[in-house]
Design a protein around this motif. Structure first.
Motif, PDB file in Angstrom:
ATOM      1  N   THR A   1       4.701  -3.187 -12.573  1.00 20.94           N
ATOM      2  CA  THR A   1       5.929  -2.768 -11.690  1.00 20.94           C
ATOM      3  C   THR A   1       5.718  -3.777 -10.658  1.00 20.94           C
ATOM      4  O   THR A   1       4.739  -3.879  -9.815  1.00 20.94           O
ATOM      5  CB  THR A   1       5.719  -1.256 -11.265  1.00 20.94           C
ATOM      6  OG1 THR A   1       5.608  -0.528 -12.437  1.00 20.94           O
ATOM      7  CG2 THR A   1       7.111  -0.906 -10.512  1.00 20.94           C
ATOM      8  N   VAL A   2       6.875  -4.254 -10.253  1.00 21.39           N
ATOM      9  CA  VAL A   2       6.974  -5.259  -9.016  1.00 21.39           C
ATOM     10  C   VAL A   2       7.902  -4.593  -7.880  1.00 21.39           C
ATOM     11  O   VAL A   2       8.817  -4.102  -8.179  1.00 21.39           O
ATOM     12  CB  VAL A   2       7.768  -6.414  -9.663  1.00 21.39           C
ATOM     13  CG1 VAL A   2       7.780  -7.384  -8.251  1.00 21.39           C
ATOM     14  CG2 VAL A   2       7.163  -7.181 -10.694  1.00 21.39           C
ATOM     15  N   ILE A   3       7.292  -4.510  -6.865  1.00 23.31           N
ATOM     16  CA  ILE A   3       8.036  -3.929  -5.646  1.00 23.31           C
ATOM     17  C   ILE A   3       8.195  -5.238  -4.578  1.00 23.31           C
ATOM     18  O   ILE A   3       7.303  -5.778  -4.034  1.00 23.31           O
ATOM     19  CB  ILE A   3       7.657  -2.717  -5.283  1.00 23.31           C
ATOM     20  CG1 ILE A   3       7.417  -1.674  -6.247  1.00 23.31           C
ATOM     21  CG2 ILE A   3       8.136  -2.264  -3.802  1.00 23.31           C
ATOM     22  CD1 ILE A   3       7.030  -0.360  -5.726  1.00 23.31           C
ATOM     23  N   ASN A   4       9.271  -5.315  -4.204  1.00 20.02           N
ATOM     24  CA  ASN A   4       9.803  -6.460  -3.037  1.00 20.02           C
ATOM     25  C   ASN A   4       9.178  -5.440  -1.892  1.00 20.02           C
ATOM     26  O   ASN A   4      10.387  -4.731  -1.275  1.00 20.02           O
ATOM     27  CB  ASN A   4      11.248  -6.927  -2.991  1.00 20.02           C
ATOM     28  CG  ASN A   4      11.385  -7.735  -2.015  1.00 20.02           C
ATOM     29  OD1 ASN A   4      12.573  -7.953  -1.535  1.00 20.02           O
ATOM     30  ND2 ASN A   4      10.473  -8.626  -1.446  1.00 20.02           N
ATOM     31  N   ALA A   5       8.036  -5.881  -1.250  1.00 19.09           N
ATOM     32  CA  ALA A   5       7.958  -5.163   0.126  1.00 19.09           C
ATOM     33  C   ALA A   5       6.761  -5.594   0.501  1.00 19.09           C
ATOM     34  O   ALA A   5       5.993  -6.449  -0.181  1.00 19.09           O
ATOM     35  CB  ALA A   5       7.362  -3.665  -0.310  1.00 19.09           C
ATOM     36  N   SER A   6       6.314  -5.572   1.846  1.00 18.79           N
ATOM     37  CA  SER A   6       5.280  -6.261   2.566  1.00 18.79           C
ATOM     38  C   SER A   6       4.399  -5.441   2.434  1.00 18.79           C
ATOM     39  O   SER A   6       4.343  -4.130   2.753  1.00 18.79           O
ATOM     40  CB  SER A   6       5.952  -6.394   4.002  1.00 18.79           C
ATOM     41  OG  SER A   6       4.660  -6.705   4.965  1.00 18.79           O
ATOM     42  N   HIS A   7       3.061  -5.672   2.168  1.00 22.49           N
ATOM     43  CA  HIS A   7       1.777  -5.055   1.970  1.00 22.49           C
ATOM     44  C   HIS A   7       1.508  -3.810   2.817  1.00 22.49           C
ATOM     45  O   HIS A   7       1.259  -2.618   2.904  1.00 22.49           O
ATOM     46  CB  HIS A   7       0.646  -5.329   1.439  1.00 22.49           C
ATOM     47  CG  HIS A   7       0.274  -6.653   2.016  1.00 22.49           C
ATOM     48  ND1 HIS A   7      -0.200  -6.667   3.221  1.00 22.49           N
ATOM     49  CD2 HIS A   7       0.129  -8.022   1.614  1.00 22.49           C
ATOM     50  CE1 HIS A   7      -0.519  -8.026   3.649  1.00 22.49           C
ATOM     51  NE2 HIS A   7      -0.561  -8.594   2.654  1.00 22.49           N
ATOM     52  N   TYR A   8       1.684  -4.224   4.332  1.00 25.66           N
ATOM     53  CA  TYR A   8       1.030  -3.338   5.226  1.00 25.66           C
ATOM     54  C   TYR A   8       2.281  -2.197   5.452  1.00 25.66           C
ATOM     55  O   TYR A   8       1.613  -1.061   5.604  1.00 25.66           O
ATOM     56  CB  TYR A   8       1.200  -4.247   6.758  1.00 25.66           C
ATOM     57  CG  TYR A   8       0.716  -3.256   7.940  1.00 25.66           C
ATOM     58  CD1 TYR A   8      -0.753  -2.711   7.781  1.00 25.66           C
ATOM     59  CD2 TYR A   8       1.299  -3.068   9.327  1.00 25.66           C
ATOM     60  CE1 TYR A   8      -1.241  -2.075   8.618  1.00 25.66           C
ATOM     61  CE2 TYR A   8       0.719  -2.365  10.148  1.00 25.66           C
ATOM     62  CZ  TYR A   8      -0.513  -1.871   9.725  1.00 25.66           C
ATOM     63  OH  TYR A   8      -0.938  -1.145  11.018  1.00 25.66           O
ATOM     64  N   GLU A   9       3.505  -2.464   5.298  1.00 25.41           N
ATOM     65  CA  GLU A   9       4.313  -1.258   5.294  1.00 25.41           C
ATOM     66  C   GLU A   9       4.047  -0.264   4.249  1.00 25.41           C
ATOM     67  O   GLU A   9       4.294   0.801   4.286  1.00 25.41           O
ATOM     68  CB  GLU A   9       5.777  -1.788   5.548  1.00 25.41           C
ATOM     69  CG  GLU A   9       6.518  -2.231   6.956  1.00 25.41           C
ATOM     70  CD  GLU A   9       5.661  -3.234   7.412  1.00 25.41           C
ATOM     71  OE1 GLU A   9       5.416  -4.329   6.480  1.00 25.41           O
ATOM     72  OE2 GLU A   9       5.390  -3.580   8.699  1.00 25.41           O
ATOM     73  N   TYR A  10       3.881  -0.837   3.120  1.00 28.17           N
ATOM     74  CA  TYR A  10       3.705  -0.054   1.959  1.00 28.17           C
ATOM     75  C   TYR A  10       2.406   0.788   2.120  1.00 28.17           C
ATOM     76  O   TYR A  10       2.517   1.812   1.746  1.00 28.17           O
ATOM     77  CB  TYR A  10       3.660  -1.220   0.682  1.00 28.17           C
ATOM     78  CG  TYR A  10       3.657  -0.223  -0.670  1.00 28.17           C
ATOM     79  CD1 TYR A  10       4.790   0.127  -1.315  1.00 28.17           C
ATOM     80  CD2 TYR A  10       2.644   0.305  -1.418  1.00 28.17           C
ATOM     81  CE1 TYR A  10       5.017   0.703  -2.344  1.00 28.17           C
ATOM     82  CE2 TYR A  10       2.585   0.804  -2.473  1.00 28.17           C
ATOM     83  CZ  TYR A  10       3.741   1.310  -2.884  1.00 28.17           C
ATOM     84  OH  TYR A  10       3.860   2.046  -4.069  1.00 28.17           O
ATOM     85  N   LEU A  11       1.379   0.170   2.362  1.00 30.21           N
ATOM     86  CA  LEU A  11       0.254   0.736   2.728  1.00 30.21           C
ATOM     87  C   LEU A  11       0.263   2.134   3.471  1.00 30.21           C
ATOM     88  O   LEU A  11      -0.322   2.931   3.289  1.00 30.21           O
ATOM     89  CB  LEU A  11      -1.150  -0.245   3.036  1.00 30.21           C
ATOM     90  CG  LEU A  11      -1.416  -1.045   1.912  1.00 30.21           C
ATOM     91  CD1 LEU A  11      -2.156  -2.416   2.508  1.00 30.21           C
ATOM     92  CD2 LEU A  11      -2.382  -0.673   0.825  1.00 30.21           C
ATOM     93  N   LEU A  12       0.983   1.831   4.706  1.00 29.05           N
ATOM     94  CA  LEU A  12       1.106   2.589   5.623  1.00 29.05           C
ATOM     95  C   LEU A  12       1.525   3.993   4.996  1.00 29.05           C
ATOM     96  O   LEU A  12       1.442   5.287   5.477  1.00 29.05           O
ATOM     97  CB  LEU A  12       1.926   2.124   6.814  1.00 29.05           C
ATOM     98  CG  LEU A  12       1.155   1.341   7.702  1.00 29.05           C
ATOM     99  CD1 LEU A  12       2.236   0.767   8.773  1.00 29.05           C
ATOM    100  CD2 LEU A  12       0.179   2.154   8.469  1.00 29.05           C
ATOM    101  N   GLN A  13       2.529   3.746   4.047  1.00 28.89           N
ATOM    102  CA  GLN A  13       3.467   4.902   3.465  1.00 28.89           C
ATOM    103  C   GLN A  13       2.817   5.494   2.328  1.00 28.89           C
ATOM    104  O   GLN A  13       3.203   6.476   1.711  1.00 28.89           O
ATOM    105  CB  GLN A  13       4.717   4.537   3.096  1.00 28.89           C
ATOM    106  CG  GLN A  13       5.660   4.014   4.202  1.00 28.89           C
ATOM    107  CD  GLN A  13       6.882   3.339   3.693  1.00 28.89           C
ATOM    108  OE1 GLN A  13       7.120   3.341   2.331  1.00 28.89           O
ATOM    109  NE2 GLN A  13       7.561   2.661   4.438  1.00 28.89           N
ATOM    110  N   THR A  14       1.617   4.875   2.099  1.00 25.01           N
ATOM    111  CA  THR A  14       1.051   5.387   0.600  1.00 25.01           C
ATOM    112  C   THR A  14      -0.331   6.376   1.044  1.00 25.01           C
ATOM    113  O   THR A  14      -1.081   6.213   2.010  1.00 25.01           O
ATOM    114  CB  THR A  14       0.466   4.176  -0.223  1.00 25.01           C
ATOM    115  OG1 THR A  14       1.579   3.239  -0.297  1.00 25.01           O
ATOM    116  CG2 THR A  14      -0.392   4.617  -1.203  1.00 25.01           C
TER     117      THR A  14
END
Ligand code: SAM
Length: 247
Positions: free
Chosen positions: A145-158
């Motif tokens: 699965t591909v998501i267009n996102a910056s990893h820091y923002e994504y990690l913060l929400q995970t």
């Protein structure tokens, strides 16, 4: 809907007629950094000098080696097993993600994050449509699965412990000019180094370990506080490992 239209819709780019112009003339006319060309046989981004297009070449070679019993150093550093879940925080061309998907198999999952919208769109299209000679490899790739996102923002929400492995392959500080497969990527990619805040979040999100790929001898490992380094004895790239239970 035309393929080109789909890309434009996804990226918020205007759709323009080719008008029999050459690609450099098209770039000149619209004064843009590049154009996406959606031809029936190939979808690519053209910058006036280079083309960027998805091709899983290296992944195919590595998977062939794994199948013949050779050790893949990334897989070893990850201690990757069938059924594992991987968060690949720097998807790029997706070669590492495809190798991960092969090892984790249908019972595992691979989610790739890519901050460049153009790279994410081309790779998302490529992994869904490219056909390897081997059906197994094609279906392996479709599991990503591909998501267009910056990893820091994504990690913060995970949530904590969401993925077995969290993986980073940041652009190297010094470009490897001999490695032509990364050259076009440098034009589109985010070249920022990793920072400790990102690693803290990655460790929270990882169930087993965080793995960071870097050049052998890179000062990045010390800067990031990673002291366990794995990889082939003479390999130019190595893997920094942070185990969840060590921290
Ligand atoms: C060296 S490439 C990764 C190559 C990839 N491992 C492969 O096998 O093809 C690094 C990629 O990470 C992306 N990237 C850099 N910073 C990022 C961030 N903060 N979030 C998500 N992707 C990022 C870059 O745009 C680039 O495409």
């Amino acid at each position: 809907m035309l393929l080109a239209e789909r890309f434009c819709k996804e990226l918020g780019y205007p759709l323009v007629p080719r008008e029999k112009l050459s690609l450099p003339a098209l770039i000149d006319k619209y004064q843009v950094a590049g154009v996406i060309v959606a031809a029936p046989d190939k979808v690519f981004y053209y910058t006036g000098e280079e083309e960027f297009f998805f091709h899983p070449n290296m992944a195919a070679v590595r998977i062939k080696d794994i199948r013949s019993g050779k050790t893949d150093q990334m897989v070893k550093a990850m201690d990757l097993r069938p059924g594992d879940s991987v968060l690949d925080c720097t998807l790029g061309f997706g070669a590492d993600a495809i190798v991960s998907a092969f090892v984790t198999g249908t019972s595992g999952t691979v989610l790739g994050l890519e901050v460049s919208p153009v790279i994410a769109a081309l790779v998302r299209y490529g992994i869904k449509n490219y056909n390897f000679k081997s059906k197994l490899l094609s279906s392996t790739m479709r599991n990503i699965t591909v998501i267009n996102a910056s990893h820091y923002e994504y990690l913060l929400q995970t949530a904590a412990n969401s993925f077995d492995i969290v993986y980073f392959d940041p652009m190297f500080r010094q470009p490897k000019y001999k490695s032509s497969n990364m050259t076009p990527l440098r034009k589109l990619a985010d070249l920022s180094p990793l920072n400790r805040d990102v690693l803290v979040e990655a460790l929270r999100v990882a169930r087993k370990r965080v793995v960071v790929k870097e050049r052998r001898g890179s000062s990045e490992f010390a800067r990031l506080g990673i002291d366990r380094i794995e990889g082939g004895k003479y390999a130019p790239v190595v893997y920094g490992v942070k185990n969840k239970d060590n921290d």
